[in-house]
Design an enzyme around this catalytic site. Sequence first.
Site, PDB file in Angstrom:
ATOM      1  N   TRP A  27       0.868  -1.174   0.000  1.00 25.62           N
ATOM      2  CA  TRP A  27       0.000   0.000   0.000  1.00 25.62           C
ATOM      3  C   TRP A  27       0.910   1.231   0.000  1.00 25.62           C
ATOM      4  CZ3 TRP A  27      -5.163   1.824   0.703  1.00 25.62           C
ATOM      5  CH2 TRP A  27      -6.143   0.837   0.568  1.00 25.62           C
ATOM      6  N   SER A  62      -0.617  -2.348   6.039  1.00 25.96           N
ATOM      7  CA  SER A  62      -0.032  -2.213   7.379  1.00 25.96           C
ATOM      8  C   SER A  62      -0.645  -3.193   8.380  1.00 25.96           C
ATOM      9  CB  SER A  62      -0.230  -0.782   7.883  1.00 25.96           C
ATOM     10  OG  SER A  62       0.509   0.100   7.086  1.00 25.96           O
ATOM     11  N   ILE A  90      -2.568   6.566   5.352  1.00 25.63           N
ATOM     12  CA  ILE A  90      -3.024   7.932   5.057  1.00 25.63           C
ATOM     13  C   ILE A  90      -4.517   8.013   5.362  1.00 25.63           C
ATOM     14  CG2 ILE A  90      -3.233   9.728   3.295  1.00 25.63           C
ATOM     15  CD1 ILE A  90      -0.726   8.525   1.983  1.00 25.63           C
ATOM     16  N   SER A  93     -11.720   9.166   4.608  1.00 28.96           N
ATOM     17  CA  SER A  93     -12.916   9.789   5.182  1.00 28.96           C
ATOM     18  C   SER A  93     -13.721   8.835   6.060  1.00 28.96           C
ATOM     19  CB  SER A  93     -13.785  10.346   4.053  1.00 28.96           C
ATOM     20  OG  SER A  93     -13.989   9.329   3.100  1.00 28.96           O
ATOM     21  N   THR A  94     -13.242   7.581   6.202  1.00 26.44           N
ATOM     22  CA  THR A  94     -13.929   6.644   7.106  1.00 26.44           C
ATOM     23  C   THR A  94     -13.050   6.388   8.330  1.00 26.44           C
ATOM     24  OG1 THR A  94     -12.967   4.643   6.153  1.00 26.44           O
ATOM     25  CG2 THR A  94     -14.936   5.521   5.082  1.00 26.44           C
ATOM     26  N   HIS A  96     -11.381   3.717   8.951  1.00 29.58           N
ATOM     27  CA  HIS A  96     -10.373   2.687   8.719  1.00 29.58           C
ATOM     28  C   HIS A  96      -9.000   3.040   9.268  1.00 29.58           C
ATOM     29  CE1 HIS A  96     -12.288  -0.424   6.353  1.00 29.58           C
ATOM     30  NE2 HIS A  96     -11.114  -1.015   6.341  1.00 29.58           N
ATOM     31  N   ARG A 135       7.771  13.071   5.222  1.00 32.08           N
ATOM     32  CA  ARG A 135       8.393  12.157   6.186  1.00 32.08           C
ATOM     33  C   ARG A 135       9.147  11.010   5.509  1.00 32.08           C
ATOM     34  NH1 ARG A 135       4.814  15.148   7.905  1.00 32.08           N
ATOM     35  NH2 ARG A 135       4.593  15.830  10.069  1.00 32.08           N
TER      36      ARG A 135
HETATM   37  N1  RBF Z   1      -3.028  -0.146   4.347  1.00 33.41           N
HETATM   38  C1  RBF Z   1      -1.974   0.691   4.453  1.00 33.41           C
HETATM   39  O1  RBF Z   1      -0.853   0.234   4.680  1.00 33.41           O
HETATM   40  N2  RBF Z   1      -2.148   2.060   4.323  1.00 33.41           N
HETATM   41  C2  RBF Z   1      -3.364   2.617   4.111  1.00 33.41           C
HETATM   42  O2  RBF Z   1      -3.441   3.843   3.999  1.00 33.41           O
HETATM   43  C3  RBF Z   1      -4.479   1.761   4.039  1.00 33.41           C
HETATM   44  N3  RBF Z   1      -5.713   2.274   3.871  1.00 33.41           N
HETATM   45  C4  RBF Z   1      -6.790   1.444   3.793  1.00 33.41           C
HETATM   46  C5  RBF Z   1      -8.072   1.972   3.631  1.00 33.41           C
HETATM   47  C6  RBF Z   1      -9.167   1.132   3.524  1.00 33.41           C
HETATM   48  C7  RBF Z   1     -10.523   1.732   3.336  1.00 33.41           C
HETATM   49  C8  RBF Z   1      -8.996  -0.279   3.560  1.00 33.41           C
HETATM   50  C9  RBF Z   1     -10.159  -1.209   3.417  1.00 33.41           C
HETATM   51  C10 RBF Z   1      -7.728  -0.805   3.743  1.00 33.41           C
HETATM   52  C11 RBF Z   1      -6.617   0.040   3.856  1.00 33.41           C
HETATM   53  N4  RBF Z   1      -5.318  -0.500   4.023  1.00 33.41           N
HETATM   54  C12 RBF Z   1      -4.264   0.349   4.136  1.00 33.41           C
HETATM   55  C13 RBF Z   1      -5.085  -1.969   3.951  1.00 33.41           C
HETATM   56  C14 RBF Z   1      -5.035  -2.671   5.310  1.00 33.41           C
HETATM   57  O3  RBF Z   1      -3.815  -2.372   5.978  1.00 33.41           O
HETATM   58  C15 RBF Z   1      -5.115  -4.193   5.100  1.00 33.41           C
HETATM   59  O4  RBF Z   1      -4.188  -4.572   4.118  1.00 33.41           O
HETATM   60  C16 RBF Z   1      -6.501  -4.665   4.674  1.00 33.41           C
HETATM   61  O5  RBF Z   1      -7.479  -4.187   5.561  1.00 33.41           O
HETATM   62  C17 RBF Z   1      -6.567  -6.213   4.652  1.00 33.41           C
HETATM   63  O6  RBF Z   1      -6.317  -6.765   5.939  1.00 33.41           O
END
Ligand code: RBF
Length: 168
Positions: A27, A62, A90, A93-94, A96, A135
Amino acid sequence: MFAKGVTPSETQYDGSNLRILILHTRWNLPVVKALVDGAQRTLISEFNVKAEKIILKDVAGSYELPFAAQEYIKHSIPKFDAVICIGVLIKGSTMHFEYIAEATAHGIMRVGMETGTPCVFGVLTCLNDEQALERAGLGESPAKHNHGIDWARCAVELGVKKRQGWSS
Ligand code: RBF
């Protein structure tokens, strides 16, 4: 303005025997890549860690970092002296962001405590893209600083102290 990040220790740590796992997300990969690169370069140039003893592994996001770190620590032969978990969250708007950040931070802490292998929290939790770029040492800001450098310093210090058995 002051120098950002961690000041190098007065002790010159020798990382030439260390084996270090850099576990990173896919990600936000362009920013993550810069952080991984900063950590890797610092391990080699500042601490003499051998390139072949820096193991790179990736996961999707993450949230996966703690579990994957735990499994790599459990199954790796020879053992890792330290793990650097790198990701970039990052805010959207939810809710998460809040849930993932909290779980990831606690999870990485727990893996370190439970395995006895130092796990560095290399996860940026940013309110917007600009903060993430700054950063990771990218972008336009004069205050930019690559935190991968700091995470490498943390990992070597903890890895060496672990090898010394935490004796004073
Ligand atoms: N993982 C990240 O490492 N950085 C993010 O900014 C991030 N934003 C996410 C936003 C949403 C809406 C979702 C559903 C997942 C996001 N994830 C992000 C992924 C998350 O860390 C993980 O891989 C998934 O939820 C699957 O377990």
